[in-house]
Design a protein around this motif. Structure first.
Motif, PDB file in Angstrom:
ATOM      1  N   PRO A   1       0.801  -1.294  -0.193  1.00 35.03           N
ATOM      2  CA  PRO A   1      -0.110   0.139  -0.057  1.00 35.03           C
ATOM      3  C   PRO A   1       0.956   1.266   0.012  1.00 35.03           C
ATOM      4  O   PRO A   1       1.690   1.457   0.759  1.00 35.03           O
ATOM      5  CB  PRO A   1      -0.861  -0.039   1.243  1.00 35.03           C
ATOM      6  N   SER A   2       0.590   2.043  -0.865  1.00 31.51           N
ATOM      7  CA  SER A   2       1.397   3.437  -0.915  1.00 31.51           C
ATOM      8  C   SER A   2       0.911   4.265   0.579  1.00 31.51           C
ATOM      9  O   SER A   2       1.976   5.136   0.627  1.00 31.51           O
ATOM     10  CB  SER A   2       0.963   4.341  -2.142  1.00 31.51           C
ATOM     11  N   SER A   3      -0.024   3.873   1.086  1.00 26.99           N
ATOM     12  CA  SER A   3      -0.394   4.612   2.304  1.00 26.99           C
ATOM     13  C   SER A   3       0.633   4.666   3.362  1.00 26.99           C
ATOM     14  O   SER A   3       0.767   5.380   4.096  1.00 26.99           O
ATOM     15  CB  SER A   3      -1.705   4.195   2.749  1.00 26.99           C
ATOM     16  N   LEU A   4       1.302   3.537   3.303  1.00 22.98           N
ATOM     17  CA  LEU A   4       2.544   3.371   4.164  1.00 22.98           C
ATOM     18  C   LEU A   4       3.612   4.563   4.305  1.00 22.98           C
ATOM     19  O   LEU A   4       4.029   4.790   5.304  1.00 22.98           O
ATOM     20  CB  LEU A   4       3.036   2.141   4.237  1.00 22.98           C
ATOM     21  N   GLY A   5       3.888   4.942   3.069  1.00 22.74           N
ATOM     22  CA  GLY A   5       4.449   6.229   3.074  1.00 22.74           C
ATOM     23  C   GLY A   5       4.347   7.354   3.651  1.00 22.74           C
ATOM     24  O   GLY A   5       4.923   8.506   3.903  1.00 22.74           O
ATOM     25  N   SER A   6       3.013   7.374   4.161  1.00 25.16           N
ATOM     26  CA  SER A   6       2.326   8.697   4.830  1.00 25.16           C
ATOM     27  C   SER A   6       2.493   8.576   6.451  1.00 25.16           C
ATOM     28  O   SER A   6       2.242   9.394   6.955  1.00 25.16           O
ATOM     29  CB  SER A   6       0.979   8.896   4.436  1.00 25.16           C
ATOM     30  N   LEU A   7       3.067   7.292   6.809  1.00 33.22           N
ATOM     31  CA  LEU A   7       3.247   7.130   8.594  1.00 33.22           C
ATOM     32  C   LEU A   7       4.179   8.144   8.790  1.00 33.22           C
ATOM     33  O   LEU A   7       5.568   7.830   8.352  1.00 33.22           O
ATOM     34  CB  LEU A   7       3.441   5.870   8.530  1.00 33.22           C
ATOM     35  N   PRO A   8       4.085   9.068   9.680  1.00 31.72           N
ATOM     36  CA  PRO A   8       5.162  10.172   9.971  1.00 31.72           C
ATOM     37  C   PRO A   8       6.306   9.411  10.909  1.00 31.72           C
ATOM     38  O   PRO A   8       7.179  10.015  10.815  1.00 31.72           O
ATOM     39  CB  PRO A   8       4.462  11.228  10.585  1.00 31.72           C
ATOM     40  N   THR A   9       5.864   8.616  11.677  1.00 29.32           N
ATOM     41  CA  THR A   9       6.872   7.996  12.676  1.00 29.32           C
ATOM     42  C   THR A   9       7.416   6.826  12.216  1.00 29.32           C
ATOM     43  O   THR A   9       8.038   6.093  13.061  1.00 29.32           O
ATOM     44  CB  THR A   9       6.310   7.847  14.091  1.00 29.32           C
TER      45      THR A   9
ATOM     46  N   SER B   1       9.702   6.574  -0.293  1.00 25.72           N
ATOM     47  CA  SER B   1      10.970   7.320  -0.456  1.00 25.72           C
ATOM     48  C   SER B   1      10.949   8.482   0.857  1.00 25.72           C
ATOM     49  O   SER B   1      12.013   9.061   1.215  1.00 25.72           O
ATOM     50  CB  SER B   1      11.047   8.096  -1.682  1.00 25.72           C
ATOM     51  N   SER B   2       9.645   8.979   1.419  1.00 24.08           N
ATOM     52  CA  SER B   2       9.753  10.040   2.110  1.00 24.08           C
ATOM     53  C   SER B   2      10.020   9.602   3.558  1.00 24.08           C
ATOM     54  O   SER B   2      10.041  10.344   4.368  1.00 24.08           O
ATOM     55  CB  SER B   2       8.369  10.848   2.135  1.00 24.08           C
ATOM     56  N   LEU B   3       9.966   8.307   3.895  1.00 20.95           N
ATOM     57  CA  LEU B   3      10.368   7.696   5.038  1.00 20.95           C
ATOM     58  C   LEU B   3      11.838   7.901   5.537  1.00 20.95           C
ATOM     59  O   LEU B   3      12.857   7.641   4.554  1.00 20.95           O
ATOM     60  CB  LEU B   3       9.657   6.190   5.222  1.00 20.95           C
TER      61      LEU B   3
ATOM     62  N   LEU C   1      15.911   5.203  -2.240  1.00 15.88           N
ATOM     63  CA  LEU C   1      16.077   3.884  -1.479  1.00 15.88           C
ATOM     64  C   LEU C   1      17.171   3.310  -1.896  1.00 15.88           C
ATOM     65  O   LEU C   1      17.716   2.027  -1.199  1.00 15.88           O
ATOM     66  CB  LEU C   1      14.857   3.145  -1.660  1.00 15.88           C
ATOM     67  N   SER C   2      18.017   3.626  -3.131  1.00 13.81           N
ATOM     68  CA  SER C   2      18.859   2.641  -3.771  1.00 13.81           C
ATOM     69  C   SER C   2      20.233   3.404  -2.929  1.00 13.81           C
ATOM     70  O   SER C   2      21.181   4.001  -3.560  1.00 13.81           O
ATOM     71  CB  SER C   2      19.190   2.995  -5.119  1.00 13.81           C
ATOM     72  N   ILE C   3      20.409   3.056  -1.602  1.00  8.03           N
ATOM     73  CA  ILE C   3      21.280   3.549  -0.925  1.00  8.03           C
ATOM     74  C   ILE C   3      22.244   2.416   0.002  1.00  8.03           C
ATOM     75  O   ILE C   3      21.707   1.338   0.161  1.00  8.03           O
ATOM     76  CB  ILE C   3      21.103   4.627   0.203  1.00  8.03           C
ATOM     77  N   GLU C   4      23.088   2.722   0.360  1.00  9.41           N
ATOM     78  CA  GLU C   4      24.092   1.597   1.123  1.00  9.41           C
ATOM     79  C   GLU C   4      23.457   1.116   2.219  1.00  9.41           C
ATOM     80  O   GLU C   4      23.508  -0.202   2.618  1.00  9.41           O
ATOM     81  CB  GLU C   4      25.464   2.124   1.617  1.00  9.41           C
TER      82      GLU C   4
END
Length: 977
Positions: free
Chosen positions: A519-527, A547-549, A569-572
């Motif tokens: 679900p894309s809604s998971l990206g809106s979870l602030p904490t 990506s915003s998390l 998200l393509s980070i070490e």
């Protein structure tokens, strides 16, 4: 006859003489009491209603008189009194036998000679906020009752004074910061003592054998000291003892067998020591009501006789080395309340009848070797609040009724062999906050009704045999912080509603058979901090919203995901997070994934996008021109800083230079603008973060002076604003953990820099009222309020001269990385000059909504104005509302709104922020009451900040309530609850 006639006038004269004498004394005592009323203040308006000059002193509320009409007693306990207690005045009441002023907020040192109260038999000053030492009182030889516990006195107690108090029956000195001392010999001479409370008053050394000579003792409390050595056998001579409290010391050795002589003992607590051996000495104490021996090294079996104790309602034995079974009749006789036998080596089964009387609140037996089934009787125990039996070898089916117990706030059955299902009864679990049932053999589907347990904060059902779908209504659990469902047989999709659980920080659904898209809604979870969806059958693209998390753990490995891995998200840090998804591609992680192809041609959507970009570019160009013009003005200012001559004054050891600060005053580092200047975030080469306030000098009309473009002549006066002067004067000498730290000031002729510590979490206002806000738990709100109160208390009472802030508000309370508060922004502060009385100003200082009402009729400012503003901040913490809201009505503020709601219980409960769990609403209301006292209309009726801190400490939500209260909270419970 003539002799008889001559006698009558003589008798009348004597009667008249005594009448006039008593009337004169009565008049004197009236004046004394009226002066006492003037010396004290009370927020309880009824306290002194009857204390009027037209009334007799004997009719005053709280005053008792003897047969001769003279005052013998003053009873003003628990009247919310503040002020200094004038003993010189009080001791003029020549017949005074009782002075009871406990449970108030009296402060300051003892003034006057208490020894003049020579007839005093009863003195109660407990639970107040006095300071300094308690005076020598050798003249109080008639004293029978002395209550000084939690009074605030410190230093060396006058133990020698006790030698003359041989009539003492009650001596209560605990909970004071006295200087460390061995057990005083003077106390051992008080043979009439019935009650001795010496807990938490810095006693050290051994408990003397002479304690056994105080044979009249009914109560002996020596807890929370530094006592060591063994419990003396002579304590067994105190056959009248009803309560013996020895917890939180460093006592060693075994329980003396002589303890078995204390057959009247009902309350015994020797927990938190280093005691060892078995409990056989206690097998004869059949009248025990409460037995607390936790956190020792006791071993052996629990005496079978404990199962026959008819009065026992509390038993706490956790963190020992006890073995064998629990007596099966344990707790079946009385209205049993509490058992904690956790972290031992107990075997056998759980006693079945501890809730037989329907009163049990806590069953705690985790980390033992218990076997058998959970008795079905506990499925009907509606009073239960805590049920914890994890880490045992329990088996069988869990009684279905347990899931729906209405008062239960924690179920902990993990790491057992328990079977069964989570039943639909869970809809009745309205108080359930924590559900720990991982690593058992539970099965079946998760019921939709779990979403009706709306207080749930943590759900851990991992490593079981659950199947079916995750309920789609899971998003109704708005307080959910952690959900762990890994290691089951769950199928279907992850509910999109999970994105509505705005408090979620940890999601683990690995090792299931979940399918469909993430679900894309998971990206809106602030904490959200941890997301593990690995080893499932999830498909589709990775939502760009992830990506915003800012995740410390992300694991989407071993699924069926396809498409592009978002570049952010393509980070070490996320190496390995996407392995096992053959359909994924990446433009950066090409060692593990195929490179994403770039298709030629242009779709209609792309063409439209380019047209929009072109139009947007035109608009942007115009805007950019305006921006660059404004930025050039700002750049000119920044550039001019280098050309000025600066004077540095440091208030702490500095690890940076003037140039390093000046180089950082640029637009890229700007984080805020205020009425007096800009604020910049500066990151030094050594990693230290600072906040720099740049204040420009203003002319006499309040206009900003134009900046200089030439270097000023040496010796010219350095220019500073009024705000700068106030802030430097206030902050340069302050050292307190709850007041923002000022490292140095850097001044030139035209502007000034103040260099502070940087607080990364912004202000309390941000946290409560803006889009930056976090879902602050009540414990966190409380800690912020208490810390801010301590900062203000220091300003008012801890400085050489009191500092009045004059602009206390939530935006001036800054938060560090651990959400610890700092009082900041002292641009309006004033230091009260010695002997100047009240400060005054001709300009109303402060912020609308926080300004005390006395500004409407006077310009006088004192500490009570800060207290009012702080009361508004407490209201914000409790209600979650702003000081000014449209719903309050025109020209109304939060104080008016709160006062309008306190007429009914429903109105009071309705004011509490709905984000605060119901379990903490009563704690929040305690703080709201303090806020109401702080915002009293008349300044003199508001408490001091010292009193506010005391009241807040008494409202600590971590304090236990109930029979096991007045002990520290269970440390292992704190870790899991």
């Amino acid at each position: 006859m003539s002799g008889a006639n001559s006698f009558k006038p003589s008798f009348s004269l004597y009667a008249l003489f005594f009448f006039l004498l008593f009337r004169s004394i009565n008049c004197d005592e009236l004046q004394i009491l009226l002066k006492l009323r003037s010396a004290l203040q009370s927020s309880n308006t009824d306290t002194f209603t009857s204390w009027e000059s037209r009334n007799s002193p004997c009719s005053f509320d709280g005053i008792t008189c003897g047969a001769n009409g003279m005052v013998t007693g003053i009873e003003l306990s628990n009247r919310m009194l503040t002020g200094l207690l004038p003993f010189d005045l009080i001791c003029q009441l020549q017949s005074l036998e009782k002075l009871s002023m406990g449970f108030n907020y009296l402060n300051g040192e003892v003034t006057g000679d208490l020894n003049k109260c020579v007839k005093l038999q009863y003195l109660d000053l407990r639970v107040n906020a006095f300071t300094g030492v308690f005076p020598e009182t050798p003249s109080l030889s008639q004293l029978q009752y002395l209550y000084l516990n939690k009074s605030g006195f410190s230093g060396t107690f006058p133990w020698k004074s006790l030698e003359n108090m041989t009539n003492l029956v009650m001596l209560s000195l605990g909970d004071n910061s006295f200087d460390p001392t061995p057990f005083p010999d003077e106390i051992l001479k008080l043979k009439k003592l019935n009650w001795l409370y010496m807990a938490n008053c810095s006693l050290e050394g051994n408990i003397p054998a002479g304690i056994g000579d105080l044979t009249e003792l009914v109560n002996l409390e020596l807890s929370k000291n530094n006592l060591s050595g063994e419990i003396p056998a002579e304590i067994g001579k105190l056959r009248n003892l009803w309560q013996l409290e020895l917890f939180s010391n460093s006592l060693t050795g075994k329980l003396p067998t002589e303890l078995g002589n204390l057959t009247n003992l009902e309350l015994f607590d020797a927990s938190r020591n280093h005691l060892e051996g078995n409990l056989s000495a206690l097998r004869t104490l059949a009248n025990l009501v409460s037995l607390q021996l936790y956190m020792n090294q006791f071993s052996g079996e629990i005496p079978a006789e404990f199962g026959e104790f008819k009065k026992l309602v509390n038993l706490s034995l956790y963190k020992n080395q006890l073995t064998g079974p629990l007596p099966q009749k344990l707790g079946s006789w009385a209205e049993f309340d509490f058992i904690d036998a956790s972290e031992n080596f107990l075997t056998g089964t759980i006693p079945p009848d501890m809730c037989k009387q329907g009163t049990m609140k806590a069953l705690l037996m985790l980390q033992n070797n218990l076997t058998g089934e959970i008795p079905a009787t506990y499925g009907n125990c509606t009073t239960l609040k805590r049920f914890r039996v994890s880490n045992n070898s329990l088996s069988g089916v869990i009684p279905s009724g347990i899931w729906g117990l209405p008062n239960l706030n924690i179920i902990d059955i993990q790491f057992n062999q328990i079977e069964g299902e989570v039943t639909s009864d869970i809809r009745n679990a309205k108080a359930l906050g924590q559900l720990f049932a991982g690593y058992t053999k539970l099965s079946g589907e998760l019921p939709e009704e779990i979403s009706q347990a709306t207080d749930l904060v943590a759900v851990e059902l991992n490593n079981n045999q659950f199947s079916g779908k995750i309920p789609g209504t899971i998003g109704e659990l708005k307080q959910l912080s952690s959900i762990k469902l890994q290691g089951n047989k769950l199928s279907g999709s992850i509910p999109d509603s999970l994105g509505s659980c705005v408090s979620l920080s940890d999601i683990n659904m690995a090792d299931n058979s979940l399918s469909g898209q993430i679900p894309s809604s998971l990206g809106s979870l602030p904490t959200l901090n941890s997301l593990n969806l690995s080893r499932n059958e999830l498909s589709g693209h990775i939502p760009m919203s992830l990506s915003s998390l800012r995740l410390s753990l992300l694991d989407l490995s071993n699924n069926k995901l396809t498409g592009r891995i978002p570049q952010s998200l393509s980070i070490e840090a996320y190496n390995g997070s996407f392995t096992g998804n053959v359909g994924l591609c990446s433009e950066t992680v090409i060692n593990f994934f195929r490179r994403c192809s770039r298709k030629s041609g242009m779709s209609k959507d792309v063409h439209t996008l380019i047209v929009c970009i072109a139009l947007g570019s035109t608009i942007l160009s115009v805007s950019l021109g305006c921006f660059l013009f404004l930025r050039k003005t700002e750049k000119d200012r920044e550039h001019s800083l280098k050309e000025e001559s600066w004077d540095v004054k440091s208030f702490h050891v500095l690890t940076f230079s003037e140039d390093e600060i000046l180089d950082s005053i640029k637009q890229d580092n700007l984080i805020g603008k205020g009425g007096s200047g800009n604020v910049y975030r500066v990151v030094l080469s050594n990693g230290l973060e600072l906040a720099v306030k740049h204040i420009w000098k203003t002319d006499s009309g309040g206009r900003e002076k134009p900046h200089r473009t030439t270097t000023p002549m040496l010796g010219k006066r350095t220019g500073k604003s009024k705000e700068f002067d106030a802030e430097v004067q206030t902050l340069s000498s302050i050292r307190h953990v709850n007041v923002v730290k000022l490292y140095c000031s850097i001044t030139s002729e035209d502007s000034s820099l103040l260099v502070y510590e940087y607080l990364p979490n912004g202000s309390l206002w941000d946290m409560i009222h803006t889009c930056k806000k976090l879902e602050l738990q009540w414990e966190t709100r409380y800690e912020i309020g208490l810390g801010a109160a301590k900062g203000l208390e220091y300003l008012h009472h801890g400085c050489e001269r009191p500092v009045i802030h004059r602009d206390v508000k939530s935006s001036n309370i800054l938060l560090d990385e651990f959400l610890k508060p700092r009082i900041a922004d002292f641009g309006l502060a004033r230091i009260v000059q010695a002997n100047s009385g009240k400060d005054s100003t001709h300009v109303i200082a402060g912020t609308h909504g926080y300004i005390a009402p006395e500004y409407g009729y006077t310009y006088k400012v004192n500490e009570k104005s800060d207290v009012y503003s702080f009361g508004v901040v407490l209201m914000e913490l409790v209600t979650g509302k702003r000081p000014i809201e449209p719903e309050y009505g025109e020209s109304k503020d939060i104080v008016h709104w709160v006062y309008s709601k306190i007429k009914t219980k429903e109105g009071i409960l309705g004011m509490v922020d709905p984000k605060i769990p119901s379990a903490f609403k009563e704690d929040a209301i305690k703080v709201l009451r303090i806020a109401i006292m702080c915002t009293a209309r008349l300044p003199e009726t508001r408490p001091t900040m010292r009193i506010v801190v005391l009241m807040l400490e008494e409202a600590d939500p971590r304090q236990l309530v109930g029979p096991v209260a007045e002990k520290e909270a269970d440390p292992k419970e704190q870790g899991n609850d």
